[in-house]
Design a protein around this motif. Structure first.
Motif, mmCIF file in Angstrom:
data_model
loop_
_atom_site.group_PDB
_atom_site.id
_atom_site.type_symbol
_atom_site.label_atom_id
_atom_site.label_comp_id
_atom_site.label_asym_id
_atom_site.label_seq_id
_atom_site.Cartn_x
_atom_site.Cartn_y
_atom_site.Cartn_z
ATOM 1 N N THR A 164 4.984 1.653 5.502
ATOM 2 C CA THR A 164 5.528 0.789 4.456
ATOM 3 C C THR A 164 5.008 1.226 3.095
ATOM 4 O O THR A 164 4.037 1.972 2.990
ATOM 5 C CB THR A 164 5.155 -0.688 4.696
ATOM 6 O OG1 THR A 164 3.725 -0.807 4.739
ATOM 7 C CG2 THR A 164 5.752 -1.195 5.989
ATOM 8 N N ALA A 165 5.686 0.746 2.067
ATOM 9 C CA ALA A 165 5.318 1.096 0.696
ATOM 10 C C ALA A 165 4.917 -0.148 -0.082
ATOM 11 O O ALA A 165 5.402 -1.250 0.179
ATOM 12 C CB ALA A 165 6.485 1.786 -0.001
ATOM 13 N N ASP A 166 4.033 0.061 -1.043
ATOM 14 C CA ASP A 166 3.752 -0.966 -2.040
ATOM 15 C C ASP A 166 4.681 -0.719 -3.214
ATOM 16 O O ASP A 166 4.867 0.425 -3.654
ATOM 17 C CB ASP A 166 2.293 -0.896 -2.505
ATOM 18 C CG ASP A 166 1.323 -1.321 -1.414
ATOM 19 O OD1 ASP A 166 1.676 -2.220 -0.636
ATOM 20 O OD2 ASP A 166 0.226 -0.741 -1.330
ATOM 21 N N GLN B 201 8.710 -0.741 -15.387
ATOM 22 C CA GLN B 201 9.016 0.406 -14.540
ATOM 23 C C GLN B 201 8.636 0.108 -13.095
ATOM 24 O O GLN B 201 7.656 -0.571 -12.825
ATOM 25 C CB GLN B 201 8.255 1.650 -15.014
ATOM 26 C CG GLN B 201 8.439 2.002 -16.478
ATOM 27 C CD GLN B 201 7.327 1.427 -17.345
ATOM 28 O OE1 GLN B 201 6.728 0.407 -17.010
ATOM 29 N NE2 GLN B 201 7.058 2.082 -18.453
ATOM 30 N N ILE B 202 9.433 0.653 -12.174
ATOM 31 C CA ILE B 202 9.199 0.434 -10.747
ATOM 32 C C ILE B 202 8.672 1.713 -10.113
ATOM 33 O O ILE B 202 9.223 2.793 -10.332
ATOM 34 C CB ILE B 202 10.500 0.018 -10.030
ATOM 35 C CG1 ILE B 202 11.081 -1.250 -10.669
ATOM 36 C CG2 ILE B 202 10.266 -0.205 -8.546
ATOM 37 C CD1 ILE B 202 12.454 -1.611 -10.135
ATOM 38 N N SER B 203 7.597 1.594 -9.337
ATOM 39 C CA SER B 203 7.038 2.742 -8.618
ATOM 40 C C SER B 203 6.857 2.384 -7.148
ATOM 41 O O SER B 203 6.553 1.234 -6.812
ATOM 42 C CB SER B 203 5.685 3.158 -9.210
ATOM 43 O OG SER B 203 5.825 3.572 -10.547
ATOM 44 N N LEU B 204 7.047 3.374 -6.279
ATOM 45 C CA LEU B 204 6.837 3.213 -4.847
ATOM 46 C C LEU B 204 5.591 3.981 -4.435
ATOM 47 O O LEU B 204 5.445 5.152 -4.774
ATOM 48 C CB LEU B 204 8.048 3.740 -4.058
ATOM 49 C CG LEU B 204 9.428 3.209 -4.461
ATOM 50 C CD1 LEU B 204 10.499 3.838 -3.583
ATOM 51 C CD2 LEU B 204 9.474 1.692 -4.377
ATOM 52 N N ARG B 205 4.703 3.324 -3.700
ATOM 53 C CA ARG B 205 3.474 3.967 -3.239
ATOM 54 C C ARG B 205 3.376 3.832 -1.725
ATOM 55 O O ARG B 205 3.168 2.738 -1.202
ATOM 56 C CB ARG B 205 2.244 3.335 -3.903
ATOM 57 C CG ARG B 205 2.172 3.576 -5.403
ATOM 58 C CD ARG B 205 0.937 2.932 -6.005
ATOM 59 N NE ARG B 205 0.889 3.098 -7.444
ATOM 60 C CZ ARG B 205 -0.014 2.515 -8.244
ATOM 61 N NH1 ARG B 205 -0.940 1.708 -7.706
ATOM 62 N NH2 ARG B 205 0.018 2.720 -9.555
ATOM 63 N N PHE B 206 3.542 4.954 -1.048
ATOM 64 C CA PHE B 206 3.477 4.980 0.410
ATOM 65 C C PHE B 206 2.054 5.347 0.838
ATOM 66 O O PHE B 206 1.736 6.507 1.081
ATOM 67 C CB PHE B 206 4.487 5.987 0.971
ATOM 68 C CG PHE B 206 5.913 5.565 0.798
ATOM 69 C CD1 PHE B 206 6.548 4.787 1.752
ATOM 70 C CD2 PHE B 206 6.629 5.933 -0.333
ATOM 71 C CE1 PHE B 206 7.872 4.392 1.597
ATOM 72 C CE2 PHE B 206 7.953 5.543 -0.499
ATOM 73 C CZ PHE B 206 8.570 4.773 0.469
ATOM 74 N N ASP B 207 1.190 4.349 0.894
ATOM 75 C CA ASP B 207 -0.211 4.581 1.248
ATOM 76 C C ASP B 207 -0.509 4.236 2.703
ATOM 77 O O ASP B 207 -1.625 4.457 3.176
ATOM 78 C CB ASP B 207 -1.139 3.743 0.341
ATOM 79 C CG ASP B 207 -1.062 4.185 -1.118
ATOM 80 O OD1 ASP B 207 -0.874 5.392 -1.351
ATOM 81 O OD2 ASP B 207 -1.169 3.319 -1.999
#
Length: 261
Positions: free
Chosen positions: A181-183, A191-197
């Motif tokens: 899942t992404a944060d 601005q929108i950012s996707l972080r797949f941690d």
């Protein structure tokens, strides 16, 4: 006796007919006023739609012709007051003027409340139509997001209220299916950012290099989402994964919703 009884009934019947006729007249007048009210509202909706179209272009965006609906009844009293309860605007296929990699919004629903517009402004097209509050809601399709990440076989969707990813990845000579899942991070300017941690893969080798390669893949798909410039000075406040896509909610205050002449 029968003659006297008949004479007594006639005035009552005439009175009843007068009341019925008066009631019918009132209904007809009310219907005509309602029709006139809707005709005036339709004219205003077309005028506002044209002004919104100009304003969208002025702000560096593109869309299909705006669909406008003026809420509240009666409309004519709002015209005289110069203040409208609600104006709903739907923009379809919202894009930036410079396409690039910007993700399009298939539709953007805008709800403007407490809109100030004088009768002279509506009649002449000069002056500002200003909304006290503007709220916008749009949905980004998962297909367009996946195309942005540009990884063969990668799919995105919603799972338990989170943005979920599934993708095939080659790690140390093995073809593995990565899931996770992404944060979703919203910056100060919306601005929108996707972080797949939080990624994993069944059968991942225990070698430290395998985990490093998986982490590198996660970083490679952790990107900023290039939304088109939103009209009406809208700033993104919330992004929620839904089954149909990422739902983006934006708002603004004291916003001109036309291009002032």
């Amino acid at each position: 006796m029968d003659h006297e009884y008949t004479d007594e009934r006639r005035p009552r019947r005439r009175g009843r007919k007068v009341l019925i006729g008066f009631a019918v007249l009132l209904l007809v007048l009310a219907g005509l006023l309602a029709i006139a009210d809707r005709v005036a509202a339709s004219v205003a909706e077309r005028t506002i739609a044209d002004e919104v179209r100009k304003q969208v272009v002025q702000q560096g965006a593109q869309s299909s012709p705006p669909e406008v609906e003026v809420g509240g009844f009666p409309f004519l009293t709002q015209v005289l007051d110069g203040r409208y309860e609600r104006i709903s605007i739907r923009l379809r296929d919202v894009r930036g003027s410079v396409q690039g990699d910007a993700v399009a919004l298939p539709s953007l629903d805008v709800d403007a409340r407490n809109v100030r517009a004088s009768l002279d402004t509506l009649r002449s097209g000069r002056g500002e139509v200003v909304a006290e509050t503007v709220n916008g809601t749009g949905t980004i399709s998962y297909q367009s997001l996946a195309a942005l990440l540009d990884r063969e076989g990668l799919t995105l969707g919603e799972r338990d209220g989170k943005l979920a990813v599934t993708a095939p990845v080659d790690i140390l000579g093995q073809r593995l299916t990565v899931t996770g899942t992404a944060d979703i991070v919203i910056g100060e300017q919306g601005q929108i950012s996707l972080r797949f941690d939080n990624l994993d893969a069944e059968g991942l080798p225990t070698a430290p290099l395998a985990r490093t390669l998986l982490n590198n893949f996660a970083r490679s798909i952790s990107v900023a989402v290039p939304l088109p410039e939103l009209p009406f000075q809208l700033t993104v406040r919330e992004v929620l994964p839904k089954p149909e896509g990422l739902t983006v909610t934006a708002d603004a205050r004291d916003v001109p919703i036309n291009s002032a002449g």
